[in-house]
Write a protein that holds these residues in place. Structure first.
Motif, PDB file in Angstrom:
ATOM      1  N   SER A   1       0.830  -1.212   0.000  1.00 28.06           N
ATOM      2  CA  SER A   1       0.000   0.000   0.000  1.00 28.06           C
ATOM      3  C   SER A   1       0.858   1.254   0.000  1.00 28.06           C
ATOM      4  O   SER A   1       0.541   2.239  -0.676  1.00 28.06           O
ATOM      5  N   GLU A   2       1.973   1.226   0.719  1.00 30.12           N
ATOM      6  CA  GLU A   2       2.862   2.388   0.744  1.00 30.12           C
ATOM      7  C   GLU A   2       3.507   2.599  -0.625  1.00 30.12           C
ATOM      8  O   GLU A   2       3.663   3.733  -1.089  1.00 30.12           O
ATOM      9  N   THR A   3       3.852   1.502  -1.275  1.00 29.50           N
ATOM     10  CA  THR A   3       4.445   1.598  -2.602  1.00 29.50           C
ATOM     11  C   THR A   3       3.499   2.281  -3.578  1.00 29.50           C
ATOM     12  O   THR A   3       3.874   3.221  -4.286  1.00 29.50           O
ATOM     13  N   TYR A   4       2.254   1.826  -3.609  1.00 32.88           N
ATOM     14  CA  TYR A   4       1.315   2.385  -4.580  1.00 32.88           C
ATOM     15  C   TYR A   4       0.883   3.794  -4.190  1.00 32.88           C
ATOM     16  O   TYR A   4       0.558   4.612  -5.051  1.00 32.88           O
ATOM     17  N   SER A   5       0.910   4.099  -2.901  1.00 32.94           N
ATOM     18  CA  SER A   5       0.662   5.470  -2.467  1.00 32.94           C
ATOM     19  C   SER A   5       1.770   6.391  -2.963  1.00 32.94           C
ATOM     20  O   SER A   5       1.509   7.514  -3.426  1.00 32.94           O
ATOM     21  N   THR A   6       3.006   5.918  -2.878  1.00 30.92           N
ATOM     22  CA  THR A   6       4.147   6.691  -3.359  1.00 30.92           C
ATOM     23  C   THR A   6       4.051   6.916  -4.865  1.00 30.92           C
ATOM     24  O   THR A   6       4.276   8.031  -5.358  1.00 30.92           O
ATOM     25  N   VAL A   7       3.697   5.870  -5.601  1.00 30.87           N
ATOM     26  CA  VAL A   7       3.539   5.997  -7.051  1.00 30.87           C
ATOM     27  C   VAL A   7       2.468   7.033  -7.379  1.00 30.87           C
ATOM     28  O   VAL A   7       2.659   7.913  -8.221  1.00 30.87           O
ATOM     29  N   GLY A   8       1.319   6.949  -6.684  1.00 36.61           N
ATOM     30  CA  GLY A   8       0.235   7.890  -6.932  1.00 36.61           C
ATOM     31  C   GLY A   8       0.636   9.327  -6.649  1.00 36.61           C
ATOM     32  O   GLY A   8       0.317  10.240  -7.418  1.00 36.61           O
ATOM     33  N   SER A   9       1.351   9.526  -5.534  1.00 37.07           N
ATOM     34  CA  SER A   9       1.780  10.865  -5.157  1.00 37.07           C
ATOM     35  C   SER A   9       2.732  11.449  -6.195  1.00 37.07           C
ATOM     36  O   SER A   9       2.612  12.618  -6.590  1.00 37.07           O
ATOM     37  N   ARG A  10       3.672  10.641  -6.659  1.00 39.70           N
ATOM     38  CA  ARG A  10       4.646  11.146  -7.629  1.00 39.70           C
ATOM     39  C   ARG A  10       4.004  11.392  -8.994  1.00 39.70           C
ATOM     40  O   ARG A  10       4.347  12.363  -9.678  1.00 39.70           O
ATOM     41  N   MET A  11       3.068  10.541  -9.377  1.00 46.24           N
ATOM     42  CA  MET A  11       2.363  10.779 -10.641  1.00 46.24           C
ATOM     43  C   MET A  11       1.565  12.076 -10.565  1.00 46.24           C
ATOM     44  O   MET A  11       1.505  12.850 -11.526  1.00 46.24           O
ATOM     45  N   GLY A  12       0.957  12.318  -9.397  1.00 43.35           N
ATOM     46  CA  GLY A  12       0.215  13.562  -9.211  1.00 43.35           C
ATOM     47  C   GLY A  12       1.121  14.767  -9.313  1.00 43.35           C
ATOM     48  O   GLY A  12       0.760  15.774  -9.933  1.00 43.35           O
ATOM     49  N   GLU A  13       2.313  14.662  -8.717  1.00 46.80           N
ATOM     50  CA  GLU A  13       3.261  15.775  -8.771  1.00 46.80           C
ATOM     51  C   GLU A  13       3.708  16.041 -10.207  1.00 46.80           C
ATOM     52  O   GLU A  13       3.791  17.195 -10.641  1.00 46.80           O
ATOM     53  N   LEU A  14       3.967  14.980 -10.965  1.00 39.08           N
ATOM     54  CA  LEU A  14       4.395  15.157 -12.347  1.00 39.08           C
ATOM     55  C   LEU A  14       3.271  15.738 -13.203  1.00 39.08           C
ATOM     56  O   LEU A  14       3.526  16.568 -14.089  1.00 39.08           O
ATOM     57  N   ASN A  15       2.042  15.340 -12.926  1.00 37.83           N
ATOM     58  CA  ASN A  15       0.907  15.931 -13.648  1.00 37.83           C
ATOM     59  C   ASN A  15       0.795  17.417 -13.346  1.00 37.83           C
ATOM     60  O   ASN A  15       0.496  18.224 -14.239  1.00 37.83           O
ATOM     61  N   ASN A  16       1.018  17.781 -12.090  1.00 37.55           N
ATOM     62  CA  ASN A  16       0.993  19.206 -11.727  1.00 37.55           C
ATOM     63  C   ASN A  16       2.081  19.975 -12.474  1.00 37.55           C
ATOM     64  O   ASN A  16       1.876  21.125 -12.891  1.00 37.55           O
ATOM     65  N   ARG A  17       3.241  19.337 -12.645  1.00 34.57           N
ATOM     66  CA  ARG A  17       4.337  19.986 -13.376  1.00 34.57           C
ATOM     67  C   ARG A  17       3.926  20.246 -14.819  1.00 34.57           C
ATOM     68  O   ARG A  17       4.240  21.299 -15.389  1.00 34.57           O
ATOM     69  N   ILE A  18       3.232  19.283 -15.428  1.00 34.92           N
ATOM     70  CA  ILE A  18       2.796  19.450 -16.818  1.00 34.92           C
ATOM     71  C   ILE A  18       1.827  20.622 -16.931  1.00 34.92           C
ATOM     72  O   ILE A  18       1.916  21.445 -17.846  1.00 34.92           O
ATOM     73  N   VAL A  19       0.896  20.708 -15.968  1.00 32.00           N
ATOM     74  CA  VAL A  19      -0.060  21.823 -15.958  1.00 32.00           C
ATOM     75  C   VAL A  19       0.676  23.146 -15.799  1.00 32.00           C
ATOM     76  O   VAL A  19       0.372  24.138 -16.477  1.00 32.00           O
ATOM     77  N   GLU A  20       1.656  23.185 -14.902  1.00 26.79           N
ATOM     78  CA  GLU A  20       2.447  24.399 -14.695  1.00 26.79           C
ATOM     79  C   GLU A  20       3.112  24.856 -15.988  1.00 26.79           C
ATOM     80  O   GLU A  20       3.092  26.039 -16.339  1.00 26.79           O
ATOM     81  N   MET A  21       3.735  23.909 -16.685  1.00 19.93           N
ATOM     82  CA  MET A  21       4.444  24.255 -17.918  1.00 19.93           C
ATOM     83  C   MET A  21       3.497  24.861 -18.946  1.00 19.93           C
ATOM     84  O   MET A  21       3.891  25.700 -19.757  1.00 19.93           O
ATOM     85  N   SER A  22       2.232  24.431 -18.911  1.00 20.59           N
ATOM     86  CA  SER A  22       1.265  24.862 -19.916  1.00 20.59           C
ATOM     87  C   SER A  22       0.571  26.165 -19.550  1.00 20.59           C
ATOM     88  O   SER A  22       0.103  26.886 -20.437  1.00 20.59           O
ATOM     89  N   THR A  23       0.463  26.469 -18.254  1.00 20.73           N
ATOM     90  CA  THR A  23      -0.420  27.561 -17.840  1.00 20.73           C
ATOM     91  C   THR A  23       0.259  28.695 -17.078  1.00 20.73           C
ATOM     92  O   THR A  23      -0.303  29.797 -17.016  1.00 20.73           O
ATOM     93  N   LEU A  24       1.428  28.459 -16.490  1.00 21.38           N
ATOM     94  CA  LEU A  24       2.033  29.480 -15.636  1.00 21.38           C
ATOM     95  C   LEU A  24       3.164  30.220 -16.349  1.00 21.38           C
ATOM     96  O   LEU A  24       3.861  29.665 -17.201  1.00 21.38           O
ATOM     97  N   HIS A  25       3.336  31.470 -15.964  1.00 20.56           N
ATOM     98  CA  HIS A  25       4.477  32.243 -16.437  1.00 20.56           C
ATOM     99  C   HIS A  25       5.757  31.667 -15.843  1.00 20.56           C
ATOM    100  O   HIS A  25       5.750  31.032 -14.788  1.00 20.56           O
ATOM    101  N   VAL A  26       6.875  31.926 -16.501  1.00 22.29           N
ATOM    102  CA  VAL A  26       8.138  31.343 -16.080  1.00 22.29           C
ATOM    103  C   VAL A  26       8.490  31.748 -14.650  1.00 22.29           C
ATOM    104  O   VAL A  26       9.041  30.951 -13.877  1.00 22.29           O
ATOM    105  N   GLU A  27       8.172  32.993 -14.255  1.00 26.98           N
ATOM    106  CA  GLU A  27       8.476  33.444 -12.899  1.00 26.98           C
ATOM    107  C   GLU A  27       7.754  32.589 -11.856  1.00 26.98           C
ATOM    108  O   GLU A  27       8.335  32.245 -10.815  1.00 26.98           O
ATOM    109  N   GLN A  28       6.496  32.234 -12.147  1.00 32.43           N
ATOM    110  CA  GLN A  28       5.736  31.395 -11.223  1.00 32.43           C
ATOM    111  C   GLN A  28       6.292  29.975 -11.196  1.00 32.43           C
ATOM    112  O   GLN A  28       6.317  29.330 -10.141  1.00 32.43           O
ATOM    113  N   ARG A  29       6.732  29.492 -12.354  1.00 29.70           N
ATOM    114  CA  ARG A  29       7.303  28.139 -12.402  1.00 29.70           C
ATOM    115  C   ARG A  29       8.576  28.054 -11.561  1.00 29.70           C
ATOM    116  O   ARG A  29       8.815  27.054 -10.873  1.00 29.70           O
ATOM    117  N   VAL A  30       9.384  29.093 -11.603  1.00 30.40           N
ATOM    118  CA  VAL A  30      10.610  29.116 -10.787  1.00 30.40           C
ATOM    119  C   VAL A  30      10.243  29.138  -9.306  1.00 30.40           C
ATOM    120  O   VAL A  30      10.836  28.404  -8.493  1.00 30.40           O
TER     121      VAL A  30
END
Length: 234
Positions: A125-154
């Motif tokens: 359960s901890e393994t799959y929780s870790t996978v889910g958390s990291r996938m969520g973080e990477l998805n957030n990064r993709i959204v950031e790249m698409s929607t935020l100004h570079v200053e906000q990304r930094v």
């Protein structure tokens, strides 16, 4: 392995609620390894032949784009599993793992993976929780790249490192591993010149304190507001 303290490991998420004999069973199959700053623990696209637990230090997950650019995906702190590509059905590692400072790691051959998952539900359960958390973080990064100004990304890149490895000091919250401006640029998907310009301005405004391989956020609330709105509060 006899020198490892079961009670210490029991406090780490993958070992929570496991009996001492269960922890010992897992530890007896592990190989302790030390890595120096900059060492590659495993390489992107390498065969998944082991999975890992970080006992001490920090690890940076890095990918190389088709254009040859390096992107820092995330930082892994002590107590976390990593190299768990088997959990998402991969036979190769999706990124490289680089030691950020001195690291102490436990590794297990991949052949033990299915047995651990089956015998120890908490480990699974901890393994799959870790996978889910990291996938969520990477998805957030993709959204950031698409929607935020570079200053906000930094700003978000710095705040992520604070969240993953922040240490309170008299000055503010220090990122507790060496981090260069190039590292920040790779996390934010921008240039070294842009990061240098922003950090210099933010240091002058007393939002951060920065010197060689060290960043301290001296006004975390202001940086959070900026990451969300693109403007610093008065």
């Amino acid at each position: 392995m006899n020198k490892l303290d079961n009670t210490l490991l029991k406090s780490l998420p993958p070992f929570l609620n496991l009996a001492p004999d269960q922890i010992r069973d897992i530890l007896e199959r592990a190989q302790p390894r030390r890595f120096a700053t900059g060492d590659t623990i495993f390489a992107e696209d390498g065969t998944v032949d082991a999975f890992f637990l970080l006992l001490d230090g920090y690890v940076r997950a890095v990918r190389i784009t088709e254009d040859g650019e390096q992107i820092v995906l995330l930082h892994i702190s002590s107590g976390q599993l990593f190299g768990i590509a088997k959990a998402i059905g991969r036979t190769t590692y999706p990124a490289s793992a680089i030691a950020t400072g001195e690291c102490l790691v436990l590794s297990w051959p991949t052949r033990h993976w299915d047995e651990f998952i089956k015998k120890y539900p908490r480990f699974a359960s901890e393994t799959y929780s870790t996978v889910g958390s990291r996938m969520g973080e990477l998805n957030n990064r993709i959204v950031e790249m698409s929607t935020l100004h570079v200053e906000q990304r930094v700003a978000n890149a710095i705040l992520r490192m604070v969240q993953q490895a922040g240490r309170k000091t008299e000055q503010g919250i220090e990122i507790d591993f060496p981090v260069t401006r190039q590292d920040v640029a790779e996390m934010a998907g921008t240039t070294l010149h842009t990061v240098s310009r922003l950090l210099s301005a933010w240091q002058k405004a007393e939002i951060i304190a920065s010197r060689r391989k060290l960043i301290v956020v001296t006004a975390p609330h202001k940086l959070v507001v900026f990451s969300e709105t693109g403007q610093f509060p008065e």
